[in-house]
Motif scaffolding. Structure first.
Motif, PDB file in Angstrom:
ATOM      1  N   GLN A 123       2.564   5.599   1.113  1.00 24.05           N
ATOM      2  CA  GLN A 123       0.984   7.236   0.016  1.00 24.05           C
ATOM      3  C   GLN A 123       0.605   6.462   1.931  1.00 24.05           C
ATOM      4  O   GLN A 123      -0.335   7.263   2.198  1.00 24.05           O
ATOM      5  CB  GLN A 123       0.725   7.110  -0.873  1.00 24.05           C
ATOM      6  CG  GLN A 123      -0.497   7.769  -0.851  1.00 24.05           C
ATOM      7  CD  GLN A 123      -0.829   7.556  -2.530  1.00 24.05           C
ATOM      8  OE1 GLN A 123      -0.241   6.872  -3.576  1.00 24.05           O
ATOM      9  NE2 GLN A 123      -2.250   8.463  -2.817  1.00 24.05           N
ATOM     10  N   HIS A 124       0.567   4.753   2.180  1.00 18.22           N
ATOM     11  CA  HIS A 124      -1.009   4.640   2.826  1.00 18.22           C
ATOM     12  C   HIS A 124      -0.490   5.332   4.259  1.00 18.22           C
ATOM     13  O   HIS A 124      -1.702   5.269   4.643  1.00 18.22           O
ATOM     14  CB  HIS A 124      -1.093   3.060   2.332  1.00 18.22           C
ATOM     15  CG  HIS A 124      -1.980   2.591   3.240  1.00 18.22           C
ATOM     16  ND1 HIS A 124      -3.247   1.879   3.343  1.00 18.22           N
ATOM     17  CD2 HIS A 124      -1.766   1.584   4.562  1.00 18.22           C
ATOM     18  CE1 HIS A 124      -3.609   1.585   4.062  1.00 18.22           C
ATOM     19  NE2 HIS A 124      -3.266   1.005   5.354  1.00 18.22           N
ATOM     20  N   LEU A 169      -1.510   8.812   4.494  1.00 25.26           N
ATOM     21  CA  LEU A 169      -3.839   8.972   4.602  1.00 25.26           C
ATOM     22  C   LEU A 169      -3.789   8.163   5.661  1.00 25.26           C
ATOM     23  O   LEU A 169      -4.613   8.828   6.883  1.00 25.26           O
ATOM     24  CB  LEU A 169      -3.581   8.144   3.479  1.00 25.26           C
ATOM     25  CG  LEU A 169      -3.602   9.002   2.010  1.00 25.26           C
ATOM     26  CD1 LEU A 169      -3.836   7.500   1.073  1.00 25.26           C
ATOM     27  CD2 LEU A 169      -4.218  10.063   2.107  1.00 25.26           C
ATOM     28  N   TYR A 199     -11.171   4.681  -0.741  1.00 23.17           N
ATOM     29  CA  TYR A 199     -11.582   5.333   0.609  1.00 23.17           C
ATOM     30  C   TYR A 199     -12.943   5.953   0.125  1.00 23.17           C
ATOM     31  O   TYR A 199     -12.917   6.146  -0.723  1.00 23.17           O
ATOM     32  CB  TYR A 199     -10.598   6.724   0.089  1.00 23.17           C
ATOM     33  CG  TYR A 199      -8.973   5.874   0.101  1.00 23.17           C
ATOM     34  CD1 TYR A 199      -8.279   6.288   2.035  1.00 23.17           C
ATOM     35  CD2 TYR A 199      -8.237   5.649  -0.147  1.00 23.17           C
ATOM     36  CE1 TYR A 199      -7.188   5.913   2.236  1.00 23.17           C
ATOM     37  CE2 TYR A 199      -6.878   4.706   0.304  1.00 23.17           C
ATOM     38  CZ  TYR A 199      -6.704   4.569   1.567  1.00 23.17           C
ATOM     39  OH  TYR A 199      -5.067   4.567   1.719  1.00 23.17           O
ATOM     40  N   VAL A 217      -5.440   9.688  -5.338  1.00 23.53           N
ATOM     41  CA  VAL A 217      -6.044   8.992  -5.746  1.00 23.53           C
ATOM     42  C   VAL A 217      -6.542   8.380  -6.998  1.00 23.53           C
ATOM     43  O   VAL A 217      -7.253   9.668  -7.582  1.00 23.53           O
ATOM     44  CB  VAL A 217      -7.101   7.742  -4.279  1.00 23.53           C
ATOM     45  CG1 VAL A 217      -6.061   8.367  -2.899  1.00 23.53           C
ATOM     46  CG2 VAL A 217      -8.150   9.057  -4.346  1.00 23.53           C
ATOM     47  N   ARG A 244      -8.497   4.513  -5.131  1.00 22.23           N
ATOM     48  CA  ARG A 244      -7.285   3.770  -4.528  1.00 22.23           C
ATOM     49  C   ARG A 244      -6.388   4.436  -4.741  1.00 22.23           C
ATOM     50  O   ARG A 244      -6.073   5.036  -5.160  1.00 22.23           O
ATOM     51  CB  ARG A 244      -7.668   2.426  -5.079  1.00 22.23           C
ATOM     52  CG  ARG A 244      -9.200   1.742  -5.335  1.00 22.23           C
ATOM     53  CD  ARG A 244      -8.696  -0.256  -5.657  1.00 22.23           C
ATOM     54  NE  ARG A 244      -9.964  -0.273  -4.877  1.00 22.23           N
ATOM     55  CZ  ARG A 244     -10.587  -1.486  -6.076  1.00 22.23           C
ATOM     56  NH1 ARG A 244     -11.397  -0.762  -7.402  1.00 22.23           N
ATOM     57  NH2 ARG A 244     -11.587  -1.897  -4.854  1.00 22.23           N
ATOM     58  N   ILE A 245      -5.281   4.091  -4.186  1.00 21.69           N
ATOM     59  CA  ILE A 245      -4.116   3.953  -3.761  1.00 21.69           C
ATOM     60  C   ILE A 245      -3.554   3.417  -5.376  1.00 21.69           C
ATOM     61  O   ILE A 245      -3.762   1.932  -5.891  1.00 21.69           O
ATOM     62  CB  ILE A 245      -3.102   3.735  -2.732  1.00 21.69           C
ATOM     63  CG1 ILE A 245      -3.809   4.853  -1.630  1.00 21.69           C
ATOM     64  CG2 ILE A 245      -0.968   4.293  -3.375  1.00 21.69           C
ATOM     65  CD1 ILE A 245      -2.451   4.407  -0.054  1.00 21.69           C
ATOM     66  N   SER A 246      -2.693   3.906  -5.768  1.00 27.00           N
ATOM     67  CA  SER A 246      -2.858   3.743  -7.313  1.00 27.00           C
ATOM     68  C   SER A 246      -1.240   2.969  -7.418  1.00 27.00           C
ATOM     69  O   SER A 246      -0.238   3.251  -6.545  1.00 27.00           O
ATOM     70  CB  SER A 246      -2.195   4.347  -9.011  1.00 27.00           C
ATOM     71  OG  SER A 246      -2.921   5.459  -9.231  1.00 27.00           O
ATOM     72  N   GLN A 298       3.812   2.885  -2.777  1.00 27.60           N
ATOM     73  CA  GLN A 298       2.361   3.074  -2.011  1.00 27.60           C
ATOM     74  C   GLN A 298       2.544   3.630  -0.764  1.00 27.60           C
ATOM     75  O   GLN A 298       1.432   3.331   0.088  1.00 27.60           O
ATOM     76  CB  GLN A 298       1.892   1.488  -2.901  1.00 27.60           C
ATOM     77  CG  GLN A 298       1.609   1.657  -3.793  1.00 27.60           C
ATOM     78  CD  GLN A 298       1.694   0.135  -5.142  1.00 27.60           C
ATOM     79  OE1 GLN A 298       2.154   0.054  -5.766  1.00 27.60           O
ATOM     80  NE2 GLN A 298       0.579  -0.701  -4.330  1.00 27.60           N
ATOM     81  N   TRP A 317       0.375  12.489  -1.561  1.00 25.37           N
ATOM     82  CA  TRP A 317      -0.390  11.356  -1.091  1.00 25.37           C
ATOM     83  C   TRP A 317      -1.821  11.463  -1.158  1.00 25.37           C
ATOM     84  O   TRP A 317      -2.094  10.902  -0.508  1.00 25.37           O
ATOM     85  CB  TRP A 317       0.414  11.036   0.769  1.00 25.37           C
ATOM     86  CG  TRP A 317       0.413  11.721   1.969  1.00 25.37           C
ATOM     87  CD1 TRP A 317      -0.673  12.288   2.340  1.00 25.37           C
ATOM     88  CD2 TRP A 317       1.545  13.200   2.134  1.00 25.37           C
ATOM     89  NE1 TRP A 317      -0.568  12.880   3.497  1.00 25.37           N
ATOM     90  CE2 TRP A 317       0.886  13.900   2.614  1.00 25.37           C
ATOM     91  CE3 TRP A 317       2.229  13.602   1.287  1.00 25.37           C
ATOM     92  CZ2 TRP A 317       1.024  15.087   3.682  1.00 25.37           C
ATOM     93  CZ3 TRP A 317       3.304  15.182   2.187  1.00 25.37           C
ATOM     94  CH2 TRP A 317       2.398  15.539   3.414  1.00 25.37           C
ATOM     95  N   ARG A 318      -2.483  12.441  -1.299  1.00 24.06           N
ATOM     96  CA  ARG A 318      -3.702  13.478  -0.749  1.00 24.06           C
ATOM     97  C   ARG A 318      -3.865  12.634  -2.166  1.00 24.06           C
ATOM     98  O   ARG A 318      -5.374  13.082  -2.384  1.00 24.06           O
ATOM     99  CB  ARG A 318      -4.136  14.613  -0.325  1.00 24.06           C
ATOM    100  CG  ARG A 318      -3.886  14.877   1.180  1.00 24.06           C
ATOM    101  CD  ARG A 318      -3.687  16.101   1.543  1.00 24.06           C
ATOM    102  NE  ARG A 318      -2.906  16.098   3.074  1.00 24.06           N
ATOM    103  CZ  ARG A 318      -2.673  17.076   3.526  1.00 24.06           C
ATOM    104  NH1 ARG A 318      -2.570  18.254   2.559  1.00 24.06           N
ATOM    105  NH2 ARG A 318      -1.686  16.864   4.240  1.00 24.06           N
TER     106      ARG A 318
END
Length: 96
Positions: A72-73, A76, A89, A57, A62-64, A69, A54-55
């Motif tokens: 992951q958000h 984080l 971020y 990007v 940005r998160i892909s 997703q 999750w770290r």
């Protein structure tokens, strides 16, 4: 485990909480050749709970888009990493 996946696991295991890395930087440090290769190998991780996938990007910080997703958000955010109003971020969170 493929040699590429083994190298990715080694690099990913070193990424500390509260810090981020791009797919490209992960690929560079694991000698994978391309950010797409690192993204593909992240999907094959043997231990998704222990290794901090999750770290990672994208190059725009940005998160892909992918199936995890929201997770992951959330992960984080639990580490104190929150995106700005544009979904990016902070550059200060990037490692090394």
């Amino acid at each position: 485990m493929s040699p590429g996946l083994a190298r990715l696991v080694e690099v990913l295991a070193l990424l500390p909480p509260g810090r981020l890395m791009t797919y490209g930087e992960l690929a560079r440090q694991a000698a994978l050749g391309s950010p797409r290769m690192s993204a593909r190998l992240l999907g094959q991780l043997p231990d998704r709970e222990r290794l901090p996938w999750w770290r990672i990007v994208n190059a725009q910080r940005r998160i892909s888009e992918h199936g995890a997703q929201d997770e992951q958000h959330q992960r984080l955010a639990e580490e104190g990493l929150l995106p700005d109003t544009r979904g990016r971020y902070p550059i200060s969170a990037f490692w090394p």
